[in-house]
Write a protein that holds these residues in place. Structure first.
Motif, PDB file in Angstrom:
ATOM      1  N   HIS A  92       0.811  -1.212   0.014  1.00  0.00           N
ATOM      2  CA  HIS A  92      -0.118  -0.046   0.097  1.00  0.00           C
ATOM      3  C   HIS A  92       0.565   1.134  -0.170  1.00  0.00           C
ATOM      4  O   HIS A  92       1.736   1.282   0.700  1.00  0.00           O
ATOM      5  CB  HIS A  92      -0.998  -0.075   1.334  1.00  0.00           C
ATOM      6  CG  HIS A  92      -1.754   0.999   1.387  1.00  0.00           C
ATOM      7  ND1 HIS A  92      -3.093   1.295   0.683  1.00  0.00           N
ATOM      8  CD2 HIS A  92      -1.753   2.355   2.026  1.00  0.00           C
ATOM      9  CE1 HIS A  92      -3.767   2.375   0.948  1.00  0.00           C
ATOM     10  NE2 HIS A  92      -3.050   3.027   1.697  1.00  0.00           N
ATOM     11  N   ILE A 122      -0.796   4.799   8.560  1.00  0.00           N
ATOM     12  CA  ILE A 122      -0.613   4.001   7.291  1.00  0.00           C
ATOM     13  C   ILE A 122       0.806   3.382   7.607  1.00  0.00           C
ATOM     14  O   ILE A 122       0.952   2.275   7.289  1.00  0.00           O
ATOM     15  CB  ILE A 122      -0.441   5.004   6.069  1.00  0.00           C
ATOM     16  CG1 ILE A 122      -1.784   5.479   5.493  1.00  0.00           C
ATOM     17  CG2 ILE A 122       0.270   4.270   4.860  1.00  0.00           C
ATOM     18  CD1 ILE A 122      -2.719   4.517   5.068  1.00  0.00           C
ATOM     19  N   GLY A 126       1.741  -0.828   8.143  1.00  0.00           N
ATOM     20  CA  GLY A 126       2.741  -1.320   7.436  1.00  0.00           C
ATOM     21  C   GLY A 126       2.809  -1.050   5.873  1.00  0.00           C
ATOM     22  O   GLY A 126       3.216  -1.604   4.982  1.00  0.00           O
ATOM     23  N   GLY A 127       2.129   0.444   5.768  1.00  0.00           N
ATOM     24  CA  GLY A 127       2.080   0.937   4.453  1.00  0.00           C
ATOM     25  C   GLY A 127       3.565   1.693   4.044  1.00  0.00           C
ATOM     26  O   GLY A 127       4.181   2.011   5.127  1.00  0.00           O
TER      27      GLY A 127
END
Lengths: 195, 195
Positions: A92, A122, A126-127
């Motif tokens: 992402h 975010i 883990g984005g």
């Protein structure tokens, strides 16, 4: 062939004779450059990244017979997230893009607190989150990690500094190369920083 | 305490005496339910998922002195992506939500071709993509995988069928439980299907 904003002149001035990477891109707005880049990424199956529509509060709509609904009263709302997001290499991606005329720093007044909260969330999930910052006077565009912006934002209350120094962006950010199709080829920098 | 749209009556009718999961949620629109759910997910740090603003083509804006800019002419544009996206467990999540009054099928006329292209691209890049479909007459809301919708969309040209049968949605989809806070708790179904 029509080139926007005097592009033609620039092309004449800088013939593509060398293999040097260009970092200069006078003429188009950062938003236009990123939109062109995202379209190119999409067409070449590199990534799926879109700009979110501008949030608008609609107050009045007319429905004329036999034609499309017309919004006759509406107001701009403040965005609660960043402007761009999508997916790249299964990850992402989420970012905000800003231009500044300032030469020595990026003013934090350009950012809203909920955008910082959003970037933080975010990152925690883990984005990949970052800013694309263009220094118009230097004609340079940087990718600057979200973690760094969050750090400077939180530091405001401690040292009172209301901006990110240009030197920090040079040091911890990466200059984004200007290319013909992927005009602001930020994914090449994402590759370098995150993969 | 004020309950929207006669919720109070429902609560009285169905005291929470049993451990049975409720799948019923008359009263609020699907969009409202999903927005409430997403806010709950955000507040509890479960996921960061937002509805994208409605895309609008702005034609005229007035800037009255000392007050906010007023959009005086604008039109609705067709969305080029799905309505919702975000991040959950490090994965990119992308979905569209639709309600239908139809009892036996979900009409594909509810979907635009570029939305199908978009879902396909998300799936190919490793994202999670699905539809949330509410059958209003059955008072049921399903999560239905994007792959299945894409399949039925592509089949249209072969067998001419212009809808997804309710039976297929019952078979390959999963009924989303109705809860008090995560009203349409679709992430519980995502856990079940994708993790």
């Amino acid at each position: 062939m029509n080139y926007p904003n005097g592009m033609r002149k620039r092309v004449k001035k800088k013939p593509k004779s060398s293999t040097k990477i260009a970092y200069s891109n006078r003429g188009m707005s950062l938003e236009e450059d990123i939109n062109v880049t995202n379209s190119y990424y999409l067409e070449t199956n590199r990534a799926v990244i879109h700009k979110k529509p501008t949030p608008i509060q609609i107050v009045n709509v007319n429905y004329p017979k036999r034609s499309a609904a017309v919004i006759t009263e509406a107001y701009f709302k403040q965005a609660s997230t960043t402007d761009y997001n999508g997916i790249y290499q299964g990850k992402h991606i989420d970012f905000e893009a800003k231009e500044t005329k300032n030469k020595t720093s990026f003013p934090l007044a350009n950012i809203h607190e909920h955008q910082i909260r959003h970037m933080n969330a975010i990152l925690k999930h883990g984005g990949i989150s970052f800013f694309i910052i263009r220094f118009k006077e230097h004609d340079e565009t940087y990718l600057y990690p979200g973690e760094k912006i969050v750090y400077f934002w939180e530091q405001q209350n401690n040292d009172g500094r209301k901006s990110v120094p240009y030197t920090s962006i040079q040091k911890d950010g990466v200059l984004i190369p200007f290319k013909y199709q992927a005009r602001i080829d930020y994914l090449s920098v994402v590759d370098q920083l995150y993969f």
